[in-house]
Enzyme design. Structure first.
Site, PDB file in Angstrom:
ATOM      1  N   HIS A 151       0.861  -1.250   0.017  1.00  0.00           N
ATOM      2  CA  HIS A 151       0.104   0.166  -0.109  1.00  0.00           C
ATOM      3  C   HIS A 151       0.850   1.235   0.250  1.00  0.00           C
ATOM      4  CE1 HIS A 151      -3.135   2.747   1.302  1.00  0.00           C
ATOM      5  NE2 HIS A 151      -4.220   1.717   1.677  1.00  0.00           N
ATOM      6  N   GLU A 252      -0.690   1.394  -5.177  1.00  0.00           N
ATOM      7  CA  GLU A 252      -0.657  -0.004  -4.729  1.00  0.00           C
ATOM      8  C   GLU A 252      -0.585  -0.957  -5.662  1.00  0.00           C
ATOM      9  OE1 GLU A 252      -3.783  -0.075  -1.661  1.00  0.00           O
ATOM     10  OE2 GLU A 252      -4.023   1.959  -1.661  1.00  0.00           O
TER      11      GLU A 252
HETATM   12  O1  TA6 Z   1      -6.208   1.230  -0.534  1.00  0.00           O
HETATM   13  C1  TA6 Z   1      -7.135   2.153  -0.341  1.00  0.00           C
HETATM   14  C2  TA6 Z   1      -7.896   2.303   0.918  1.00  0.00           C
HETATM   15  O2  TA6 Z   1      -8.415   0.892   1.149  1.00  0.00           O
HETATM   16  C3  TA6 Z   1      -8.772   3.229   1.157  1.00  0.00           C
HETATM   17  O3  TA6 Z   1      -9.992   3.000   1.036  1.00  0.00           O
HETATM   18  C4  TA6 Z   1      -8.505   3.825   2.630  1.00  0.00           C
HETATM   19  O4  TA6 Z   1      -9.410   3.410   3.621  1.00  0.00           O
HETATM   20  C5  TA6 Z   1      -6.999   3.341   2.603  1.00  0.00           C
HETATM   21  O5  TA6 Z   1      -6.912   2.353   2.188  1.00  0.00           O
HETATM   22  C6  TA6 Z   1      -6.379   3.471   4.129  1.00  0.00           C
HETATM   23  O6  TA6 Z   1      -6.711   2.548   4.813  1.00  0.00           O
HETATM   24  P1  TA6 Z   1      -6.323   2.641   6.412  1.00  0.00           P
HETATM   25  O7  TA6 Z   1      -6.941   1.411   7.058  1.00  0.00           O
HETATM   26  O8  TA6 Z   1      -4.836   2.632   6.599  1.00  0.00           O
HETATM   27  O9  TA6 Z   1      -6.644   3.951   6.902  1.00  0.00           O
END
Ligand code: TA6
Length: 277
Positions: A151, A252
């Site tokens: 991510h 990602e």
């Molecule tokens: O990858 C994108 C995502 O799934 C978004 O929907 C957003 O929630 C982000 O990840 C961050 O997630 P987190 O749990 O680290 O706040």
């Protein structure tokens, strides 16, 4: 010759790889989480200054390893268990320009996910480039099904000026509007942006302002996710400063939809490769 050192960052145990030319990468044992990648005299990853650093809470920024669940697509905590778990640094590969960390199923993981496995994250540093590889070994008698992501939070000078190239015509799901379509030639960012793309056959190019990065991923990942919370969502994130969204863009390597299924005794590998252009 790469040098590997032990250090703490915000009180958290870490390992750092440093190349003779000055490139470096810093990895926390929590989550095998890459916190920093420096090359060309600049920091190329965004790391929030508002992190909790308690050794358990998800770290905002760098390269979170989301495994074995992407987002809330299953019964586990959001983005799985890996980022909240402590990994072990394996010393054997440090002298080869790479650092490997390992996390095996334990009582805490099995309480939530009754699956035996070994996960390894390898961080390989070369001048101007970083490769992050996730290996998953299914050590169980049953198949192992997972979704997840590397991510990666890229640093950008100003999100309003940043652009992402290389996704033109790829299938796109806009998670904010819940709308399916195809990607524009060039992605630009004004407000909340949370989209999933079918994996492109060629690397992406991020124009981050003062530098440009090539972003490649292995074919074993089914999708890319591109995320920026925008100002309003960012204001609700306790671990982000109000203007943090202006300084980051997540691109990602991800498996969002159908889970990967690793047969008993088999292994899966997925990587993301980042290089300055
Ligand atoms: O990858 C994108 C995502 O799934 C978004 O929907 C957003 O929630 C982000 O990840 C961050 O997630 P987190 O749990 O680290 O706040």
């Amino acid at each position: 010759m790469v040098v590997c050192t032990e250090e703490t960052f915000a009180g958290q145990p870490c390992r750092r790889l440093t190349l003779p030319g000055g490139d470096s990468v810093l990895v926390a044992l929590q989550g095998a989480h890459v916190l920093s990648w420096r090359s060309g005299g600049r920091e190329l990853l965004y790391l929030s200054p508002r992190n909790v650093w308690d050794g358990r809470s998800a770290i905002r920024g760098g390269v979170p390893v989301c495994f074995p669940q992407f987002n809330q697509r299953g019964p586990l905590p959001k983005h799985g268990l890996a980022r909240n778990s402590t990994w072990q640094a394996l010393s054997s590969t440090q002298d080869q320009g790479a650092l490997t960390l390992e996390w095996r199923d334990d009582d805490a993981s099995r309480a939530l996910w009754p699956q035996r496995f070994t996960a390894r994250l390898t961080v390989a540093l070369t001048p101007g480039a970083l490769r992050v590889t996730l290996d998953v070994d299914n050590t169980d008698a049953q198949p192992l099904a997972f979704s997840g992501a590397l991510h990666t939070y890229f640093a950008v000078d100003d999100i309003a000026q940043a652009s992402l190239h290389g996704l033109a015509e790829q299938a796109e799901w806009d998670a904010v509007a819940d709308r399916h379509g195809v990607a524009a030639d060039v992605l630009r960012f004004a407000g909340e942006f949370d989209r999933v793309y079918a994996a492109a056959s060629r690397p992406l190019l991020l124009d981050a302002g003062g530098h440009r990065l090539r972003i490649a991923q292995s074919e074993s990942w089914g999708q890319h996710v591109v995320w920026n919370p925008g100002a309003d969502k960012c204001a609700t994130l306790a671990d982000m400063p109000a203007d943090g969204h202006r300084r980051m863009l997540c691109v990602e390597a991800a498996q969002v939809y159908a889970p990967v299924v690793v047969p008993s005794g088999a292994q899966w590998r997925g990587w993301q490769h980042l290089s300055l252009v």
